[in-house]
Scaffold this motif. Structure first.
Motif, mmCIF file in Angstrom:
data_model
loop_
_atom_site.group_PDB
_atom_site.id
_atom_site.type_symbol
_atom_site.label_atom_id
_atom_site.label_comp_id
_atom_site.label_asym_id
_atom_site.label_seq_id
_atom_site.Cartn_x
_atom_site.Cartn_y
_atom_site.Cartn_z
ATOM 1 N N PHE A 25 0.700 -1.212 0.060
ATOM 2 C CA PHE A 25 0.056 0.006 0.146
ATOM 3 C C PHE A 25 1.037 1.120 0.072
ATOM 4 C CE2 PHE A 25 -2.399 3.217 2.312
ATOM 5 C CZ PHE A 25 -3.649 3.365 1.296
ATOM 6 N N VAL A 26 2.025 1.222 0.823
ATOM 7 C CA VAL A 26 2.873 2.395 0.744
ATOM 8 C C VAL A 26 3.558 2.617 -0.420
ATOM 9 C CG1 VAL A 26 5.038 3.202 1.989
ATOM 10 C CG2 VAL A 26 3.021 2.317 3.479
ATOM 11 N N LEU A 27 3.920 1.633 -0.960
ATOM 12 C CA LEU A 27 4.582 1.531 -2.447
ATOM 13 C C LEU A 27 3.611 2.393 -3.445
ATOM 14 C CD1 LEU A 27 6.606 -1.934 -3.099
ATOM 15 C CD2 LEU A 27 7.197 0.530 -2.991
ATOM 16 N N ILE A 28 2.241 1.842 -3.302
ATOM 17 C CA ILE A 28 1.545 2.277 -4.413
ATOM 18 C C ILE A 28 1.326 3.882 -4.125
ATOM 19 C CG2 ILE A 28 -0.942 2.253 -5.180
ATOM 20 C CD1 ILE A 28 -0.653 -0.780 -4.892
ATOM 21 N N VAL A 29 1.010 4.104 -2.851
ATOM 22 C CA VAL A 29 0.634 5.238 -2.444
ATOM 23 C C VAL A 29 1.692 6.425 -3.025
ATOM 24 C CG1 VAL A 29 0.195 7.187 -0.605
ATOM 25 C CG2 VAL A 29 -1.208 4.903 -0.628
ATOM 26 N N PHE A 30 3.066 6.180 -2.594
ATOM 27 C CA PHE A 30 4.102 6.950 -2.952
ATOM 28 C C PHE A 30 4.583 6.822 -4.408
ATOM 29 C CE2 PHE A 30 4.049 6.981 1.315
ATOM 30 C CZ PHE A 30 4.510 8.297 1.941
ATOM 31 N N SER A 31 3.957 6.056 -5.244
ATOM 32 C CA SER A 31 4.205 6.242 -6.635
ATOM 33 C C SER A 31 3.481 7.286 -7.163
ATOM 34 C CB SER A 31 3.714 4.950 -7.404
ATOM 35 O OG SER A 31 2.352 4.832 -7.402
ATOM 36 N N PHE A 32 2.465 8.003 -6.484
ATOM 37 C CA PHE A 32 1.737 9.131 -6.885
ATOM 38 C C PHE A 32 2.008 10.369 -6.395
ATOM 39 C CE2 PHE A 32 -1.179 5.515 -7.586
ATOM 40 C CZ PHE A 32 -1.391 5.714 -8.878
ATOM 41 N N ASN A 33 3.114 10.136 -5.363
ATOM 42 C CA ASN A 33 3.951 11.488 -4.616
ATOM 43 C C ASN A 33 4.387 12.393 -5.345
ATOM 44 O OD1 ASN A 33 4.277 12.983 -2.310
ATOM 45 N ND2 ASN A 33 5.484 11.514 -1.265
ATOM 46 N N ALA A 34 4.164 13.782 -4.993
ATOM 47 C CA ALA A 34 4.610 14.523 -5.862
ATOM 48 C C ALA A 34 6.139 15.069 -5.400
ATOM 49 C CB ALA A 34 3.803 16.064 -5.720
ATOM 50 N N SER A 35 6.669 14.318 -4.331
ATOM 51 C CA SER A 35 8.237 14.552 -4.071
ATOM 52 C C SER A 35 8.884 13.312 -3.797
ATOM 53 C CB SER A 35 8.166 15.255 -2.663
ATOM 54 O OG SER A 35 8.927 14.444 -1.957
ATOM 55 N N SER A 37 10.423 11.961 -1.652
ATOM 56 C CA SER A 37 10.639 11.394 -0.336
ATOM 57 C C SER A 37 9.811 10.030 -0.193
ATOM 58 C CB SER A 37 9.712 12.418 0.773
ATOM 59 O OG SER A 37 9.600 11.956 1.907
ATOM 60 N N ARG A 38 10.161 9.335 0.585
ATOM 61 C CA ARG A 38 9.316 8.064 0.520
ATOM 62 C C ARG A 38 8.206 8.180 1.924
ATOM 63 N NH1 ARG A 38 15.123 5.132 1.710
ATOM 64 N NH2 ARG A 38 15.115 5.554 3.894
ATOM 65 N N THR A 39 8.677 9.019 2.952
ATOM 66 C CA THR A 39 7.671 9.182 4.068
ATOM 67 C C THR A 39 6.654 10.303 3.952
ATOM 68 O OG1 THR A 39 9.741 10.146 5.001
ATOM 69 C CG2 THR A 39 9.286 7.798 5.264
ATOM 70 N N VAL A 40 7.150 11.442 3.207
ATOM 71 C CA VAL A 40 6.305 12.709 3.299
ATOM 72 C C VAL A 40 5.326 12.938 2.269
ATOM 73 C CG1 VAL A 40 6.101 15.136 3.898
ATOM 74 C CG2 VAL A 40 8.154 13.508 4.744
ATOM 75 N N TRP A 41 4.055 12.804 2.186
ATOM 76 C CA TRP A 41 3.069 12.993 1.391
ATOM 77 C C TRP A 41 3.170 14.444 0.937
ATOM 78 C CZ3 TRP A 41 1.028 10.397 -2.517
ATOM 79 C CH2 TRP A 41 -0.070 11.017 -3.140
ATOM 80 N N VAL A 42 3.363 14.789 -0.088
ATOM 81 C CA VAL A 42 3.465 16.190 -0.689
ATOM 82 C C VAL A 42 2.172 16.468 -1.498
ATOM 83 C CG1 VAL A 42 4.886 17.978 -1.964
ATOM 84 C CG2 VAL A 42 5.992 16.258 -0.566
ATOM 85 N N GLY A 43 1.903 15.574 -2.377
ATOM 86 C CA GLY A 43 0.925 15.968 -3.356
ATOM 87 C C GLY A 43 0.845 15.073 -4.546
ATOM 88 N N PHE A 44 -0.493 15.012 -5.175
ATOM 89 C CA PHE A 44 -0.678 13.919 -6.129
ATOM 90 C C PHE A 44 0.144 14.302 -7.483
ATOM 91 C CE2 PHE A 44 -2.922 11.605 -9.237
ATOM 92 C CZ PHE A 44 -3.304 10.566 -8.851
ATOM 93 N N THR A 45 0.601 13.347 -8.041
ATOM 94 C CA THR A 45 1.134 13.406 -9.377
ATOM 95 C C THR A 45 1.276 12.126 -10.112
ATOM 96 O OG1 THR A 45 3.043 14.170 -10.660
ATOM 97 C CG2 THR A 45 3.683 13.362 -8.550
ATOM 98 N N PHE A 46 1.128 12.360 -11.583
ATOM 99 C CA PHE A 46 1.284 11.101 -12.309
ATOM 100 C C PHE A 46 2.879 11.311 -12.926
ATOM 101 C CE2 PHE A 46 -3.117 10.523 -13.257
ATOM 102 C CZ PHE A 46 -3.166 9.116 -12.474
ATOM 103 N N ASP A 47 3.530 12.006 -12.582
ATOM 104 C CA ASP A 47 4.908 12.189 -13.023
ATOM 105 C C ASP A 47 5.849 11.098 -13.111
ATOM 106 O OD1 ASP A 47 4.468 14.804 -13.631
ATOM 107 O OD2 ASP A 47 5.568 15.730 -12.008
ATOM 108 N N TRP A 48 5.848 10.441 -12.114
ATOM 109 C CA TRP A 48 6.714 9.237 -12.176
ATOM 110 C C TRP A 48 6.154 8.184 -13.077
ATOM 111 C CZ3 TRP A 48 10.418 11.177 -9.841
ATOM 112 C CH2 TRP A 48 10.212 12.131 -8.665
ATOM 113 N N TYR A 49 5.163 8.080 -13.449
ATOM 114 C CA TYR A 49 4.645 7.209 -14.513
ATOM 115 C C TYR A 49 5.120 7.628 -15.872
ATOM 116 C CZ TYR A 49 1.661 5.039 -11.233
ATOM 117 O OH TYR A 49 1.388 3.952 -9.934
#
Lengths: 271, 362, 381
Positions: A25-35, A37-49
């Motif tokens: 779950f953590v992995l999936i959530v942080f694949s959408f993280n705008a930063s 960081s692997r612990t701090v949620w910054v914002g939603f993004t598709f950039d990594w994809y």
């Protein structure tokens, strides 16, 4: 079972599932993280994809993994099935001896298999002038895949009627005709299962690849491992999320199909 | 005629179905048996040490000892080598006109100076039988102890967590069993390095777990880079290997057997202790093996979650084969000892279960 | 008498030094129903495999219609086989199972021809309408019929049947016996049938070949085998027999238990030791005073049609079948007509059979345990 114990049972099951799925779950959530960081949620993004599909090293290693797994599983399935048929028709003593050797890669720790093959390839490479690379990686994968295919096919062979080959030959088949027309169709479920296990093992392998691939070939696991020394790019999270969704979809499809088959069989038995 | 007979003999050999496995027998010999034998050979071989040979233009060959060779790595990655020969002359006399060439396989160095060329060959000469490597293994006895201890703890935890789950599953309806089996196998399809990496973000000092705890005002737990973190990683990665074989054995236990035990006056505890558990023993043994073996030999988990603090056997072997402590002989010796200890362990585990070895796979 | 269709001449077979078949000489006539009868391991299945071509004799020759066929592979012989447990192809349906051999015929048969012959064959075995059924979803009897149809569709001149009824229950077995006999007559071909069940053999065969220890013990019609067994093994294996030691003082007279009896046999040397067979159903029970022998009833089992009683004569126990109940412990006399006494030459089986001292009611069941896999069934050659 009483309702109370059933409730506790389900609660316990849920807790274990939470344990198993929390990191995913953590992995999936942080694949959408705008930063990054692997612990701090910054914002939603598709950039990594988006970046994932432009990252040559990740895509390249993913491609290598896929190619190795497909070829290794295919070769292992063919060799393993044919060898299983051969082993099955052997006398007990030589058969058991060979099965024991066959099981060595399964029973041994991966790291032992890995370093042992590494030694072999390095020694052979000095004599035959080759270096660790895609070829050695492929050979290693085939080697640890074949035992799974054999283990999956042998029980099917054991279930066969002992006279099946005789019956086919009696009706006009040559020995190889009997193999093709009767034995192979009869053991097909075992062959398919073996191929699936082999493919899974190849995709999943890290340790053996790590010791046998050298520096010229990189599997996905190896790329990830080299990244862990610094920081894993969320692109990898994105790739894993995509893979997870694909696998989930496949498993669901297979399960729904086989449960439908079950239903049908139930109905058949009733009539 | 002779030829014909040979051909027909060949054909009969081919018509024997057991000949089908002949190629694989060859494959096994080269890629399974030979590598293991190589591990043994390396484990008992002397570590190669470099021997330097100097060849001058005059053709005189001298052997120089390591101590007289001085190699200095310069800032621009070039290597400057000076050699003092026995007659006291140093080559090259001045570093500026030295060209040093490190050949690809590290064995040939060409040292030249203005008026003469000296070719220096470095050969790694090893081989020969020795027990020395096992002295090196003995030095890492603490690593052995730590590895086996952590693997043991992880196996016990997996068993304690996995048995109830397998038992509960076996009593559920078919649909739930099917779904749960899928759910337990699904994580195995995710790359295990990634899943372990995800635990880093959960367990870190400023990680998700501690953030969650701080909401309730609980002081942050220091877990990452401890042995606890390594054990959590192992249990997480290997729990499915415990649950699946257990489940597949327990689900096959005949309900009538349990009812018969109850009929004969056994209470719930006794039914479990005297009937269910003994019957599920093959699954227990299979699960224990499938968890213990990878746990004792893992190297990535300890690297990621242990932060290099808890050095394990896998790390040790890895460093000797691919890392900075490159020493194939010592690595092989460690691998060999580990293999033997694990084999002995499994022998006893399986004897305990008496012939139930390999009862369940996947 | 017709000429032999199949002839086995001095056939011997050994696996790893174990002699499985020892010098078999046998002639099989065209269109007869021949049964190879014997306990498990007697060599009957091996004999069948030699005729079918699945095994080559280590010594000796096999002739078919006068032609030596030792080296002819199974599919080139005019012989087809119904295997133990049927060996149906579970990945194919009933139609495809039966059509399997037809599809391998060269030159290729037309699909219409195949369909015609499969349908015809399914009619013969009374499986009309089962074409599309999964072969694994059939009952044992139906699978049996598919196996027979599959073998017969190729129009063999000989059908080999290896314990085909072994896996069926008793009632079905009886039905199938009649069915098999009917099929054999309808097809008008030779059947070679392997079984360990003597009742089956007696009921179906034209000729019975009794085998033991890799050798033929006796060949003959069912009546011959039952009435004139050649040695103690045959006497014991086919039907129940009381076998006692005796001597032949002269033709027509046999002496046992210290008394002389009239009999119909002769041709022995004066005072030659012999085995004497008395079938349990041939013994007449009379009051003690009127009997030639007097014994004590030690065991009674009710069998429905009759009682099996065990009678002790001077420490030697006989099985007698009678419809009159004699109470346990009663003294009874027996009478023996000359045609109830059968005299056999001594053989290696003498003294091994025909004594009911350890008789128990389960005797029959125990002797039936031998059902199962006969000899080396590994398909490796």
């Amino acid at each position: 079972m009483s309702r109370k114990s059933r409730f506790f049972g389900r609660a316990y099951t849920a807790l274990i599932l939470l344990f198993l799925y929390a990191p995913i779950f953590v992995l999936i959530v942080f694949s959408f993280n705008a930063s990054k960081s692997r612990t701090v949620w910054v914002g939603f993004t598709f950039d990594w994809y988006r970046e994932l599909f432009h990252d040559a090293s990740i895509l390249g290693s993913f491609y290598t993994t896929l190619i190795v797994s497909v070829i290794a599983a295919a070769v292992a399935t063919v060799v393993g099935t044919i060898s299983a048929v051969g082993l099955h028709s052997m006398k007990r003593r030589p058969r058991n001896a060979l099965l024991f050797i066959n099981n060595i890669p399964l029973v041994n720790a991966d790291i032992i298999t890995g370093v042992a093959m590494c030694l072999l390839f390095v020694s052979l490479g000095r004599v035959l002038r080759f270096e660790l690379g895609f070829g050695t990686l492929l050979i290693a994968h085939i080697t640890f895949n074949i035992p799974y295919v054999i283990l999956s096919v042998m029980p099917k062979l054991r279930q066969l009627d002992v006279n099946l080959v005789s019956a086919a030959r009696d009706l006009g088949c040559t020995w190889f005709g009997a193999l093709r027309r009767v034995i192979l169709p009869e053991i097909r479920p075992g062959v398919i299962n073996g191929a699936m296990i082999a493919f899974t093992m190849s995709i999943d392998d890290f340790v053996i690849s790590y010791f046998t691939a050298g520096s010229s070939a990189q599997t996905l696991s190896m790329t990830i491992y080299s990244m862990t020394r610094k920081r894993i790019s969320p692109e990898i999270n994105a790739l894993s999320t995509l893979l997870f969704v694909v696998v989930l979809g496949l498993l669901l499809a297979v399960n729904i199909r086989s449960s439908r088959q079950d239903e049908r069989e139930k109905i058949k038995h009733k009539t | 005629m002779q030829n014909n007979r040979a051909a027909s003999k060949f054909r009969t050999a081919l018509s024997k179905p057991s000949a089908l496995s002949a190629p694989y027998v060859g494959w096994l010999a080269v890629f399974v048996v030979a590598p293991i034998l190589l591990v043994v050979v390396y484990a008992f071989s002397k570590v190669p040490s470099p021997v330097y040979y100097l060849t001058r233009e005059t053709g005189i060959v001298e052997t120089v000892t390591r101590e007289t060779v001085n190699a200095e790595l310069q800032a621009d990655d070039s290597l400057i080598i000076t050699v003092t020969t026995e007659d006291g002359i140093a080559y090259p006399e001045s570093p500026e006109n030295a060209i040093s060439l490190l050949s690809q396989d590290n064995t040939v160095l060409v040292v030249s100076r203005a008026d003469a060329t000296v070719v220096m060959t470095v050969r790694f000469e090893g081989g020969g039988f020795t027990f020395d490597n096992f002295g090196g293994v003995w030095k890492s006895a603490p690593v052995f102890l730590r590895s086996f201890w952590l693997a043991f703890i992880s196996t016990v935890i997996c068993l304690v967590l996995g048995y109830p789950l397998a038992y509960i599953l076996a009593r559920e309806t078919r649909g739930i069993q099917r779904a749960m089996n899928m759910l337990i196998m699904l994580p195995m399809w995710m790359n295990f390095l990634l899943r372990t990496y995800a635990w880093m973000s959960i367990l870190e000092n400023t990680g998700l777990l501690n953030r969650f705890l701080s909401i309730f005002g609980i002081a942050p737990l220091h877990i990452i880079n401890t042995q606890t973190a390594v054990v959590i990683g192992m249990v997480y990665n290997f729990l499915p290997f415990m649950v699946l074989p257990l489940y597949s054995v327990i689900v096959k236990i005949d309900r009538h057997v349990i009812e018969a035990a109850q009929d004969l006056g056994a209470g719930a505890g006794q039914v479990f202790r005297r009937v269910i558990f003994p019957l599920s023993l093959p699954g227990v043994l299979s699960g224990v093996t499938m968890v213990f073996v990878p746990a004792v030999s893992t190297f990535a988990i300890s690297k990621l979650l242990g932060g290099g603090m808890s050095n394990l056997l896998g790390d040790l072997i890895e460093r000797n084969f691919r890392g900075n402590a490159y020493n194939l002989e010592l690595g092989s010796a460690i691998a060999l000892v580990m293999m033997v200890v694990v084999m002995v362990f499994m022998y006893f585990v399986n004897r305990f279960g008496d012939g139930t070895e390999g009862a369940v796979m996947m | 008498m017709q000429n032999a269709l199949i002839r086995l001449a001095d056939c011997a077979m050994a696996f790893d030094g174990d002699v499985v078949l020892d010098n078999i000489n046998l002639e099989i006539r065209d269109k007869e129903f021949l049964t190879l009868l014997g306990p498990s391991g007697c060599g009957k299945t091996t004999t069948l495999n030699i005729i079918g071509g699945f095994k080559k004799p280590t010594r000796g020759d096999v002739f078919f219609d006068g032609v030596r066929i030792n080296d002819v592979p199974p599919h080139k012989r005019h012989v087809n086989t119904v295997f133990q447990k049927y060996a149906l192809f579970t990945h194919l349906n009933v139609y495809e199972n039966v059509a399997f051999g037809l599809r391998l015929v060269k030159p290729k048969l037309s699909e219409a021809e195949i369909e015609r012959r499969v349908t015809e064959m399914l009619d013969v075995v009374s499986l009309h309408g089962f074409e599309r059924r999964d072969s694994s979803s059939l009952s044992g009897g139906q699978q049996q019929r598919v196996a027979i149809a599959r073998a017969l569709v190729l129009k063999p001149r000989v059908l080999l049947l290896d314990e085909p009824l072994g896996a069926l229950d008793l009632r079905l077995r009886k039905d199938m016996q009649n069915e098999l006999k009917r099929i054999q007559q309808a097809m008008d071909i030779t059947f070679i049938y392997v079984t360990h069940d003597q009742e089956e053999a007696l009921a179906m065969s034209d000729t019975i070949v009794v085998m033991d220890g890799g050798a033929i013990q006796q060949v003959g019609s069912p009546e011959d085998i039952y009435n004139e067994p050649q040695n103690a093994f045959v006497a014991d294996f086919v039907g129940e027999s009381n076998i006692v030691d005796g001597t032949m003082p002269q033709d027509g007279v046999v002496e046992f238990f210290g008394r002389k009896f009239k009999c119909l046999d002769g041709g022995f040397a004066p005072n030659e030791p012999v085995d004497v067979v008395i079938r349990p159903e041939d013994v007449d029970i009379v009051p003690p005073g009127a009997g030639v022998l007097i014994g004590t009833v030690t065991n009674i089992t009710f069998k429905g049609v009759h009682y099996d009683i065990i009678v002790d004569f001077h420490g030697f126990k006989w099985l007698i079948q009678t419809t009159d109940l004699s109470p346990l412990g009663a003294k009874i006399g027996i009478k023996l007509d000359p045609d109830c006494i059968h005299v056999m030459k001594k053989s290696k089986y003498s003294g091994m059979f025909g004594d009911y001292s350890s008789y128990s009611a389960e005797y029959d069941d125990i002797s039936d345990v031998s059902v199962g896999i006969d000899e080396d069934t590994d398909y490796a050659e």
